[in-house]
Design a protein around this motif. Structure first.
Motif, PDB file in Angstrom:
ATOM      1  N   LYS A  63       0.892  -1.185   0.032  1.00  0.00           N
ATOM      2  CA  LYS A  63       0.134  -0.091   0.029  1.00  0.00           C
ATOM      3  C   LYS A  63       0.859   1.337  -0.190  1.00  0.00           C
ATOM      4  N   GLY A  64       1.863   1.222   0.823  1.00  0.00           N
ATOM      5  CA  GLY A  64       2.619   2.517   0.801  1.00  0.00           C
ATOM      6  C   GLY A  64       3.428   2.898  -0.464  1.00  0.00           C
ATOM      7  N   ALA A  65       4.162   1.643  -1.161  1.00  0.00           N
ATOM      8  CA  ALA A  65       4.756   1.922  -2.232  1.00  0.00           C
ATOM      9  C   ALA A  65       3.492   2.539  -3.480  1.00  0.00           C
ATOM     10  N   PHE A  66       2.305   1.800  -3.352  1.00  0.00           N
ATOM     11  CA  PHE A  66       1.741   2.344  -4.458  1.00  0.00           C
ATOM     12  C   PHE A  66       0.833   3.512  -4.077  1.00  0.00           C
ATOM     13  N   GLN A  67       0.508   3.902  -2.944  1.00  0.00           N
ATOM     14  CA  GLN A  67       0.294   5.182  -2.440  1.00  0.00           C
ATOM     15  C   GLN A  67       1.119   6.406  -2.779  1.00  0.00           C
ATOM     16  N   GLN A  68       2.402   6.177  -2.500  1.00  0.00           N
ATOM     17  CA  GLN A  68       3.332   7.001  -2.739  1.00  0.00           C
ATOM     18  C   GLN A  68       3.631   7.237  -4.513  1.00  0.00           C
TER      19      GLN A  68
ATOM     20  N   GLY B 259      -6.693  -1.283  -5.653  1.00  0.00           N
ATOM     21  CA  GLY B 259      -8.047  -1.924  -5.495  1.00  0.00           C
ATOM     22  C   GLY B 259      -8.024  -3.417  -5.170  1.00  0.00           C
ATOM     23  N   GLN B 260      -6.930  -4.160  -5.217  1.00  0.00           N
ATOM     24  CA  GLN B 260      -6.965  -5.589  -4.897  1.00  0.00           C
ATOM     25  C   GLN B 260      -6.544  -5.842  -3.610  1.00  0.00           C
TER      26      GLN B 260
ATOM     27  N   TYR C 149     -10.499   1.505  -8.078  1.00  0.00           N
ATOM     28  CA  TYR C 149     -10.872   0.974  -9.353  1.00  0.00           C
ATOM     29  C   TYR C 149     -11.174   1.945 -10.405  1.00  0.00           C
ATOM     30  N   THR C 150     -12.570   2.611  -9.696  1.00  0.00           N
ATOM     31  CA  THR C 150     -12.975   3.708 -10.679  1.00  0.00           C
ATOM     32  C   THR C 150     -12.029   4.695 -11.093  1.00  0.00           C
ATOM     33  N   LYS C 151     -11.070   5.117 -10.253  1.00  0.00           N
ATOM     34  CA  LYS C 151      -9.962   6.161 -10.601  1.00  0.00           C
ATOM     35  C   LYS C 151      -8.989   5.552 -11.827  1.00  0.00           C
TER      36      LYS C 151
ATOM     37  N   CYS D 283     -15.171  -5.608 -14.322  1.00  0.00           N
ATOM     38  CA  CYS D 283     -15.451  -6.919 -13.811  1.00  0.00           C
ATOM     39  C   CYS D 283     -15.077  -6.709 -12.047  1.00  0.00           C
ATOM     40  N   SER D 284     -13.791  -6.297 -11.715  1.00  0.00           N
ATOM     41  CA  SER D 284     -13.507  -6.092 -10.544  1.00  0.00           C
ATOM     42  C   SER D 284     -14.356  -5.511  -9.663  1.00  0.00           C
ATOM     43  N   ILE D 285     -15.008  -4.537 -10.160  1.00  0.00           N
ATOM     44  CA  ILE D 285     -15.765  -3.550  -9.220  1.00  0.00           C
ATOM     45  C   ILE D 285     -17.358  -4.650  -9.211  1.00  0.00           C
TER      46      ILE D 285
END
Length: 415
Positions: A107-112, A129-130, A141-143, A185-187
């Protein structure tokens, strides 16, 4: 003398000003912490002199391709030591942490990466999203879909400007309509699971599946999701049509790979993930399509014969099919009796194997075990080894949480 003394004092003052305290990053640290900071900085400079960021990322990718995520994380971190804001490195590190099961670091890496580039690069949003659940996952996912569509629009505009006379080279990293379809599909899946009790969840689920099919009408996962949705609303026949269309798009490729041990990337890309195919088998059983379900399950066992649920479902499908073929007492041809006997033997063999593997892996799914034992009791008990039961290795590990999430020990179907 006085002048000389004065001069020395002045120089001494200058030397004090030039002491290491000029680096605000180490102010307030202990001597040991300061030493670590300096050693890290020295190593960073040495790495930067010897390797470029691109070379480090190429090495990271090599280790990721060989599934050595521990080594991949070391090289990726070295790349970030050299260039802390490298988006590619941050996204790769997030993916590596996901594979290593460290959701917080992922999460930290992706949010950065999101903070550095919120409107470019959709994959970080898909990973987030996963990692998240419920509405948070929907928002990511929407973003990601918004970024995907924007990127594709820019791509189309560039292609139009270049013109048909000089089309751009195909880039496999560029997003496609299938990527958008899979994101929808994920949503939809979230509204089938985490948010199924939310007001209007059913309508939203259908809406997102329809959007997925709009962007890619032959997406097997979208077709399967529509079948799942229709089954849940008791529209079985309509759902069955979507399901058979979905399976028909990838089952031939699965059979081809199983028969020839083919590793062609195109063929493998046509096949949905393992867990999705387990769901397909369960839906096929629900739709009374036992033979197709067994074809799917056979392919899954070829890929991985250490998933208890696949053995169980194979036995359950064979058992149910045997019920439809069971001749009335005193009636039925020899051929029909042999077919029924073959199906009951197959069911018994699959379920014996399921129970044996269940024990060796020390799984914890009591309803499944009870179902296995109930059917085995009806069929005459466990099959003896000399009756053809395949041997299982002795060194299985206990079922992990991940395997449970992957469907390895879900509750069995009711019967």
């Amino acid at each position: 003398m006085g002048g000389q003394a004065k001069g020395k004092k002045k120089n001494k003052s200058k030397r004090k000003e030039n002491r290491p305290n000029r680096d605000p990053g180490i102010v307030g640290l202990t001597p040991q912490e300061r030493m670590r900071v300096r050693m890290h900085e020295k190593a960073r400079k040495k790495t930067a002199e010897k390797y470029s960021v691109q070379q480090l990322l190429e090495k990271t990718e090599e280790y990721m391709d060989s599934f050595d995520f521990e080594m991949a994380s070391l090289f990726c971190q070295r790349a970030l030591d050299v260039e802390a804001t490298n988006l590619q490195a941050l996204e790769m590190l997030g993916h590596i942490y996901s594979e290593l099961g460290d959701a917080q670091k992922a999460k930290g890496a992706f949010q950065q990466a999101v903070e550095l580039s919120p409107d470019e690069g959709h994959s970080k949003y898909m990973y987030l999203g996963q990692i998240h659940t419920g509405q948070e996952a929907v928002d990511y996912y929407t973003k990601g879909i918004q970024v995907l569509i924007s990127t594709m629009d820019k791509q189309a505009q560039t292609t139009a400007e270049v013109g048909a006379a000089a089309p751009p080279e195909e880039n496999p990293n560029l997003p496609t309509t299938k990527d958008i379809s899979l994101a929808f599909c994920s949503i939809a899946e979230i509204y089938l699971t985490d948010l199924c009790m939310e007001e209007g969840a059913e309508d939203k689920c259908k809406e997102f599946i329809e959007r997925a099919l709009h962007y890619h009408h032959d997406n097997p996962e979208a077709l399967q999701l529509m079948a799942n949705y229709l089954f849940s609303t008791e529209k079985i026949q309509e759902g069955k049509e979507y399901l058979l269309k979905s399976v028909g798009l990838w089952l031939p490729s699965q059979k081809q790979i199983a028969a020839s041990f083919s590793t062609e990337e195109d063929a493998q890309n046509d096949i949905p993930p393992y867990e999705s195919r387990i769901t397909a088998a369960k839906l096929l059983i629900e739709a009374l399509e036992y033979e197709v379900a067994l074809d799917v399950l056979e392919g899954l066992l070829e890929e991985d014969d250490e998933v208890v649920q696949v053995w169980y479902l194979s036995g359950w499908a064979s058992y149910l099919q045997s019920k439809t073929k069971q001749p009335t007492e005193g009636e039925g041809t020899e051929e029909e009796k042999e077919e029924w006997k073959a199906l009951t033997d197959a069911a018994r063999s699959y379920l014996t194997n399921a129970k044996k593997l269940y024990r060796k892996m020390r799984c914890d799914d009591q309803p499944m075990l009870e179902s296995i034992e109930e059917v085995l009791h009806e069929l005459g008990g466990e099959m003896e080894e000399d009756e053809g039961e395949p041997d299982l290795e002795q060194d299985y590990e206990p079922c992990s949480d991940d395997e449970e999430e992957d469907g390895g020990t879900e509750a069995p179907m009711e019967h």
